[in-house]
Design a protein around this motif. Structure first.
Motif, PDB file in Angstrom:
ATOM      1  N   ALA A 128      50.358  52.392  38.388  1.00 31.46           N
ATOM      2  CA  ALA A 128      51.574  51.733  38.864  1.00 31.46           C
ATOM      3  C   ALA A 128      52.336  51.128  37.694  1.00 31.46           C
ATOM      4  O   ALA A 128      51.775  50.369  36.899  1.00 31.46           O
ATOM      5  CB  ALA A 128      51.205  50.631  39.862  1.00 31.46           C
ATOM      6  N   ASN A 129      53.580  51.490  37.582  1.00 29.05           N
ATOM      7  CA  ASN A 129      54.430  50.976  36.503  1.00 29.05           C
ATOM      8  C   ASN A 129      55.248  49.795  37.001  1.00 29.05           C
ATOM      9  O   ASN A 129      56.473  49.840  37.114  1.00 29.05           O
ATOM     10  CB  ASN A 129      55.353  52.087  35.986  1.00 29.05           C
ATOM     11  N   TYR A 130      54.567  48.704  37.349  1.00 33.48           N
ATOM     12  CA  TYR A 130      55.251  47.521  37.835  1.00 33.48           C
ATOM     13  C   TYR A 130      55.686  46.591  36.713  1.00 33.48           C
ATOM     14  O   TYR A 130      56.422  45.647  36.948  1.00 33.48           O
ATOM     15  CB  TYR A 130      54.345  46.752  38.800  1.00 33.48           C
ATOM     16  N   GLY A 131      55.209  46.843  35.519  1.00 32.97           N
ATOM     17  CA  GLY A 131      55.594  46.002  34.400  1.00 32.97           C
ATOM     18  C   GLY A 131      54.904  44.651  34.380  1.00 32.97           C
ATOM     19  O   GLY A 131      55.425  43.698  33.793  1.00 32.97           O
ATOM     20  N   TYR A 132      53.754  44.547  35.022  1.00 34.35           N
ATOM     21  CA  TYR A 132      53.013  43.286  35.014  1.00 34.35           C
ATOM     22  C   TYR A 132      52.377  43.062  33.647  1.00 34.35           C
ATOM     23  O   TYR A 132      51.995  43.993  32.948  1.00 34.35           O
ATOM     24  CB  TYR A 132      51.925  43.281  36.081  1.00 34.35           C
ATOM     25  N   ALA A 133      52.232  41.794  33.282  1.00 36.17           N
ATOM     26  CA  ALA A 133      51.500  41.453  32.074  1.00 36.17           C
ATOM     27  C   ALA A 133      50.001  41.640  32.305  1.00 36.17           C
ATOM     28  O   ALA A 133      49.541  41.769  33.435  1.00 36.17           O
ATOM     29  CB  ALA A 133      51.808  40.013  31.661  1.00 36.17           C
ATOM     30  N   ARG A 134      49.259  41.643  31.207  1.00 34.56           N
ATOM     31  CA  ARG A 134      47.820  41.845  31.343  1.00 34.56           C
ATOM     32  C   ARG A 134      47.159  40.707  32.101  1.00 34.56           C
ATOM     33  O   ARG A 134      46.200  40.922  32.844  1.00 34.56           O
ATOM     34  CB  ARG A 134      47.192  41.985  29.958  1.00 34.56           C
ATOM     35  N   VAL A 135      47.686  39.511  31.897  1.00 30.47           N
ATOM     36  CA  VAL A 135      47.111  38.364  32.606  1.00 30.47           C
ATOM     37  C   VAL A 135      47.340  38.502  34.109  1.00 30.47           C
ATOM     38  O   VAL A 135      46.448  38.223  34.929  1.00 30.47           O
ATOM     39  CB  VAL A 135      47.727  37.056  32.077  1.00 30.47           C
ATOM     40  N   ALA A 136      48.538  38.964  34.497  1.00 30.96           N
ATOM     41  CA  ALA A 136      48.828  39.148  35.917  1.00 30.96           C
ATOM     42  C   ALA A 136      47.955  40.256  36.506  1.00 30.96           C
ATOM     43  O   ALA A 136      47.445  40.133  37.634  1.00 30.96           O
ATOM     44  CB  ALA A 136      50.310  39.476  36.111  1.00 30.96           C
ATOM     45  N   CYS A 137      47.768  41.356  35.770  1.00 26.09           N
ATOM     46  CA  CYS A 137      46.898  42.436  36.256  1.00 26.09           C
ATOM     47  C   CYS A 137      45.463  41.948  36.428  1.00 26.09           C
ATOM     48  O   CYS A 137      44.798  42.269  37.423  1.00 26.09           O
ATOM     49  CB  CYS A 137      46.933  43.612  35.285  1.00 26.09           C
ATOM     50  N   PHE A 138      45.008  41.139  35.473  1.00 27.48           N
ATOM     51  CA  PHE A 138      43.651  40.614  35.571  1.00 27.48           C
ATOM     52  C   PHE A 138      43.518  39.664  36.756  1.00 27.48           C
ATOM     53  O   PHE A 138      42.502  39.668  37.467  1.00 27.48           O
ATOM     54  CB  PHE A 138      43.289  39.904  34.272  1.00 27.48           C
ATOM     55  N   ALA A 139      44.548  38.845  37.005  1.00 27.09           N
ATOM     56  CA  ALA A 139      44.505  37.915  38.140  1.00 27.09           C
ATOM     57  C   ALA A 139      44.495  38.676  39.466  1.00 27.09           C
ATOM     58  O   ALA A 139      43.746  38.326  40.390  1.00 27.09           O
ATOM     59  CB  ALA A 139      45.694  36.965  38.073  1.00 27.09           C
ATOM     60  N   LEU A 140      45.321  39.726  39.571  1.00 24.14           N
ATOM     61  CA  LEU A 140      45.319  40.527  40.796  1.00 24.14           C
ATOM     62  C   LEU A 140      43.984  41.253  40.989  1.00 24.14           C
ATOM     63  O   LEU A 140      43.517  41.417  42.119  1.00 24.14           O
ATOM     64  CB  LEU A 140      46.471  41.530  40.754  1.00 24.14           C
ATOM     65  N   ALA A 141      43.379  41.694  39.883  1.00 27.27           N
ATOM     66  CA  ALA A 141      42.071  42.340  39.985  1.00 27.27           C
ATOM     67  C   ALA A 141      41.005  41.350  40.456  1.00 27.27           C
ATOM     68  O   ALA A 141      40.105  41.709  41.225  1.00 27.27           O
ATOM     69  CB  ALA A 141      41.685  42.939  38.632  1.00 27.27           C
TER      70      ALA A 141
END
Length: 311
Positions: A128-141
Motif C-alpha cells: 500500500a502506497n499510503y505514504g505513512y512514516a515508519r513509525v506510523a506503520c509500526f504503530a498500525l502493525a
C-alpha cells in the motif's frame, strides 16, 4: 539481514507473507479439529469412566504436537504474559477440557499476534502506497498484533455461543427423558448416561456434558462437586437450576423424581412462553415486508391507470 530481505522485492515478500498466514491458519484449524475429535472420542467411547475423567488415550502424534506447543509456551513464558485467570473455565465452556487445551490456546494467541504484526507491516511498507512514516506503520502493525492476540478469544466466544445454543435447544427434551428414566427405577447416574445416549443425535455437546457428569458422580468424593462442575461448564440458567436442585435433593433426602418433574414442567412453561413471545412479535416483524411487498405494489397498480389517463 534486513537489506537482504528487502532485496527480495515486494512481490516475493507478499507471497511469503501470504504463505505464512495460510500455513498458520492451517495449523490452527488442524489443532482445533484434533482437539475436538479427541474430546468427542473420549466422551462417547465405551471405555472405563477413569478414561473419560483422565482424558487418556492420546496418540503419539497428538503427544508430539502437545510437546511442541508446550515447549514454545514454556520457552517464552506465555502463561505469565498471555495467561488469563478464567482461561480453563472459558475453554471448558467451549468443550475443550483436556490438559493440552490451555497450551494450544496460548500458542494460538501468540502465533496470531506475530502473523498479524508482520503481515500488516509488510502490507503497509511494500504494497500500500499510503505514504505513512515508519513509525506510523509500526504503530498500525502493533494495533494489528493486538487484534490478532484477541482473535482466538473471539473465536472461542463464538464456539461457546454455538455450543450453548445447541444445549439450550435440547435441554427440555433431555430433562423429560431423564424424568422417564428416573421414574422407571434408574438411578440419577444411569439416567444421565441414558439421556446422554438419547441426546447424541440432537446435541453432541449436551451428550458430552451429561456423560462427563455421570462419570464424575460415580468417582468424585462428593457428588455435589459433579453438579458444581456441570454448572460451571454450562453457564445456562436451566442447567444451573437443575444442578442446584439435584444437589439440594441429595443433601436433604428429597425425592429426585419429584424434583425433576418440577424442573421439567418449568422448562416446558418457559418454552411455551418463548413461543408465545415469538408469535406475538411476528405481527410487528411483518409490518415492513407487508408495506414493501404488498401495499406498495397495490398502490402502484391502483394509481397507474389514473396517472396514464392524466398524462
Amino acid at each position: 539481514m534486513l537489506d537482504a530481505i528487502l532485496s527480495l522485492g515486494p512481490n516475493r515478500l507478499i507471497t511469503i507473507a501470504v504463505f505464512l498466514i495460510l500455513a498458520m491458519a492451517a495449523i490452527a484449524v488442524y489443532f482445533g479439529w484434533q482437539a475436538r475429535k479427541l474430546e468427542r472420542e473420549i466422551a462417547l467411547s465405551e471405555q472405563d469412566p477413569d478414561t473419560l475423567l483422565s482424558g487418556a488415550g492420546n496418540s503419539d502424534g497428538q503427544k508430539r504436537q502437545a510437546s511442541f506447543m508446550d515447549a514454545i509456551v514454556s520457552q517464552f513464558n506465555l502463561r505469565h504474559h498471555l495467561g488469563q485467570n478464567d482461561a480453563r473455565e472459558w475453554l471448558a465452556s467451549a468443550g475443550y477440557r483436556n490438559a493440552e487445551a490451555e497450551i494450544a490456546f496460548l500458542f494460538a494467541r501468540a502465533v496470531c499476534a506475530v502473523v498479524f504484526f508482520f503481515a500488516t507491516l509488510l502490507y503497509l511498507s511494500f504494497v500500500a502506497n499510503y505514504g505513512y512514516a515508519r513509525v506510523a506503520c509500526f504503530a498500525l502493525a502493533l494495533c494489528a498484533a493486538f487484534v490478532g492476540l484477541w482473535t482466538p478469544s473471539l473465536w472461542l466466544n463464538a464456539v461457546s455461543a454455538l455450543r450453548y445454543a445447541s444445549i439450550a435447544r435440547t435441554w427440555p427434551n433431555c430433562l423429560d427423558y431423564l424424568l422417564i428414566c428416573v421414574e422407571c427405577g434408574l438411578t440419577i447416574d444411569q439416567g444421565l448416561r441414558e439421556a446422554a445416549n438419547d441426546a447424541q443425535s440432537q446435541s453432541a455437546a449436551l451428550a458430552d456434558e451429561l456423560s462427563l457428569t455421570s462419570a464424575e458422580l460415580s468417582y468424585l468424593p462428593r457428588r455435589r462437586m459433579a453438579y458444581d462442575h456441570l454448572a460451571t461448564r454450562v453457564s445456562l440458567d436451566p442447567v444451573r437450576d437443575f444442578c442446584f436442585a439435584m444437589a439440594q435433593s441429595e443433601r436433604y433426602g428429597l425425592p429426585i423424581g419429584h424434583t425433576i418433574r418440577i424442573l421439567a414442567q418449568k422448562n416446558r412453561d418457559a418454552r411455551l412462553r418463548e413461543a408465545e413471545q415469538k408469535a406475538a412479535a411476528l405481527s410487528a416483524k411483518l409490518t415492513l415486508p407487508l408495506m414493501v411487498f404488498f401495499f406498495l405494489p397495490l398502490l402502484i397498480l391502483t394509481l397507474a391507470p389514473l396517472a396514464m389517463r392524466l398524462l
